[in-house]
Motif scaffolding. Structure first.
Motif, short mmCIF file in Angstrom:
data_model
loop_
_atom_site.label_atom_id
_atom_site.label_comp_id
_atom_site.label_asym_id
_atom_site.label_seq_id
_atom_site.Cartn_x
_atom_site.Cartn_y
_atom_site.Cartn_z
N LEU A 1 48.82 24.32 -108.03
CA LEU A 1 50.15 24.76 -108.45
C LEU A 1 50.58 26.00 -107.69
O LEU A 1 50.33 27.12 -108.12
CB LEU A 1 50.14 25.02 -109.95
N CYS A 2 51.21 25.80 -106.57
CA CYS A 2 51.68 26.92 -105.76
C CYS A 2 53.03 26.55 -105.20
O CYS A 2 53.21 25.45 -104.72
CB CYS A 2 50.72 27.19 -104.62
N SER A 3 53.99 27.48 -105.25
CA SER A 3 55.33 27.11 -104.82
C SER A 3 56.12 28.30 -104.36
O SER A 3 55.83 29.43 -104.71
CB SER A 3 56.07 26.44 -105.98
N ALA B 1 62.55 27.79 -106.06
CA ALA B 1 62.94 26.47 -106.54
C ALA B 1 64.22 26.02 -105.85
O ALA B 1 65.10 26.80 -105.54
CB ALA B 1 63.16 26.52 -108.05
N SER C 1 55.49 24.91 -99.04
CA SER C 1 54.88 25.54 -100.22
C SER C 1 54.33 26.90 -99.87
O SER C 1 53.57 27.06 -98.92
CB SER C 1 53.76 24.65 -100.76
N LEU D 1 53.62 28.27 -108.22
CA LEU D 1 54.67 27.57 -108.95
C LEU D 1 54.78 28.18 -110.34
O LEU D 1 53.81 28.24 -111.09
CB LEU D 1 54.32 26.09 -109.06
N TYR E 1 55.99 28.05 -114.06
CA TYR E 1 56.34 27.08 -115.08
C TYR E 1 57.19 27.73 -116.17
O TYR E 1 57.21 28.95 -116.32
CB TYR E 1 55.07 26.50 -115.71
N ASN F 1 47.56 27.39 -101.91
CA ASN F 1 47.94 25.99 -101.74
C ASN F 1 46.77 25.12 -101.32
O ASN F 1 46.94 23.91 -101.13
CB ASN F 1 49.04 25.87 -100.68
N ARG G 1 57.08 21.36 -101.72
CA ARG G 1 57.34 21.26 -103.16
C ARG G 1 58.82 21.48 -103.45
O ARG G 1 59.50 22.21 -102.73
CB ARG G 1 56.52 22.32 -103.91
N THR H 1 61.45 21.84 -107.16
CA THR H 1 61.52 21.85 -108.62
C THR H 1 62.96 21.86 -109.08
O THR H 1 63.87 22.24 -108.33
CB THR H 1 60.80 23.08 -109.22
N THR I 1 59.04 18.70 -111.27
CA THR I 1 58.52 19.19 -110.00
C THR I 1 57.97 18.04 -109.18
O THR I 1 57.48 17.05 -109.72
CB THR I 1 57.41 20.25 -110.22
N GLU J 1 55.48 17.46 -105.57
CA GLU J 1 54.64 18.09 -104.57
C GLU J 1 54.18 17.05 -103.56
O GLU J 1 53.90 15.90 -103.92
CB GLU J 1 53.40 18.72 -105.20
#
Length: 268
Positions: A29-31, A34, A58, A62, A64, A164, A183, A185, A195, A197
Motif C-alpha cells: 500500500l504505497c501511493s 489521488a 506510485s 496510500l 486510507y 512500493n 496506482r 484512487t 483504489t 494498483e
C-alpha cells in the motif's frame, strides 16, 4: 538446487501465483496523490475489460479513509473467475483455482495512523501529514500464510528504501519480489473508497531472475453500520517476455472477483 527441483518449485509457484498476487496487491500500500477516475464504472463492467486502467506512478504511502483505522478480521471469498482469451491463452494454475470458488479464507489485518508524505516534487519530498495506512509487513505475512500455508511462507518484508517494493520469502531460499508501478484512487462519497494498483512480480531463486506477470488489483471498499465490505477484482496481464504476449497485448488473460468482509477486532 538441481534443475529438476528448480523447475518443480517454479511450476508450483506459478500454480500458486494467483494467491501470492492477492496478498501483494491488496496490502502493498504505497501511493502518490489521488487522481479521480471512473473506477466505480470499471468495477461495474466486470468481466468486460479490454485494457489496463490509467494510473499514476506510485510513490509514497496510500492513505486510507479514517474508518479503516484499527485491527480487522478479513474474510475473502472468490466469487467468480474467467479466462477471457481461452482456449488460446490460459494462465498456469487457472483451472486449479476453481477449487477455491465460494471458499471463505480468513486472515487478521490492521491499519494505523502515521505521518505520511504526498510523494516528491523536483526530487524533494513534499510535506508530511497524518493519515491511515496499512501495516504492510503484518498484513502481507498474515494473508500469505492464510492462502499458502505456514510451511510455504517464511516472512514478508517491505523494502525500507522503497515502500512500493515487497519481498515474500519462501522456503528453499526462494523469493517473490512485488513492485507497485502505478496506482489511482477515488472516493465517490464519505462511505466509499476505490483504489486500483498495477504491479510487477519477479521470482528469485538459485537461477537467474524469472519475470512473471503484470497484475492489476481494483478494490471498492464500502463502510456499513458495523463493518466494511469490498468488491475486489484481480486482472492478470502477460509480460512482454511471455511467448503469448502478442495474443493479448493489454487485454487481461485471467480475471478473479472476490467479496471481502472486514469485521473490527477493536483496538487490539
Amino acid at each position: 538446487m538441481d534443475a529438476i527441483m528448480h523447475r518443480f518449485l517454479l511450476k508450483r509457484l506459478q500454480r500458486r501465483l494467483f494467491w501470492v498476487v492477492l496478498l501483494a496487491m491488496v496490502w502493498l500500500l504505497c501511493s502518490g496523490e489521488a487522481l479521480a477516475t471512473p473506477l466505480a464504472e470499471r468495477v461495474s463492467t466486470f468481466p468486460d475489460w479490454s485494457s489496463k486502467p490509467p494510473v499514476q506512478p506510485s510513490e509514497g504511502d496510500l492513505v486510507y479513509p479514517a474508518w479503516l483505522d484499527g485491527s480487522w478480521r478479513m474474510t475473502s471469498t472468490l466469487r467468480a473467475m474467467t479466462a477471457p482469451l481461452a482456449p488460446d491463452v490460459v494462465t498456469p494454475g487457472f483451472e486449479g483455482n476453481r477449487q477455491f470458488l465460494e471458499v471463505p479464507i480468513e486472515a487478521d489485518i490492521r491499519f494505523y495512523k502515521t505521518r505520511v508524505t504526498g510523494g516528491r516534487f523536483l526530487n524533494q519530498r513534499l510535506k508530511t501529514t497524518e493519515g491511515v495506512v496499512s501495516d504492510r509487513a503484518f498484513n502481507g505475512l498474515s494473508l500469505a500464510r492464510a492462502y499458502l500455508g505456514d510451511d510455504w511462507v517464511q516472512a514478508v518484508k517491505v523494502d525500507s528504501d522503497n515502500p512500493n517494493r515487497q519481498i515474500t520469502l519462501l522456503k528453499e531460499n526462494q523469493q517473490l519480489i512485488s513492485t507497485v508501478t502505478g496506482r489511482t484512487t477515488e472516493q465517490p462519497d464519505s462511505d466509499t473508497f476505490i483504489t486500483t494498483e498495477m504491479f510487477q512480480q519477479f521470482f528469485r531463486g538459485g537461477r537467474p531472475t524469472v519475470y512473471l506477470n503484470e497484475v492489476e488489483n481494483t478494490t471498492a471498499y464500502h463502510r456499513e453500520l458495523n463493518h466494511v465490505v469490498a468488491d475486489q477484482i484481480t486482472a492478470i496481464y502477460l509480460s512482454p517476455q511471455d511467448p503469448d504476449y502478442f495474443k493479448a497485448i493489454d487485454r487481461p488473460v485471467a480475471l478473479y472477483r472476490y467479496r471481502l468482509e472486514l469485521t473490527s477486532l477493536g483496538n487490539t
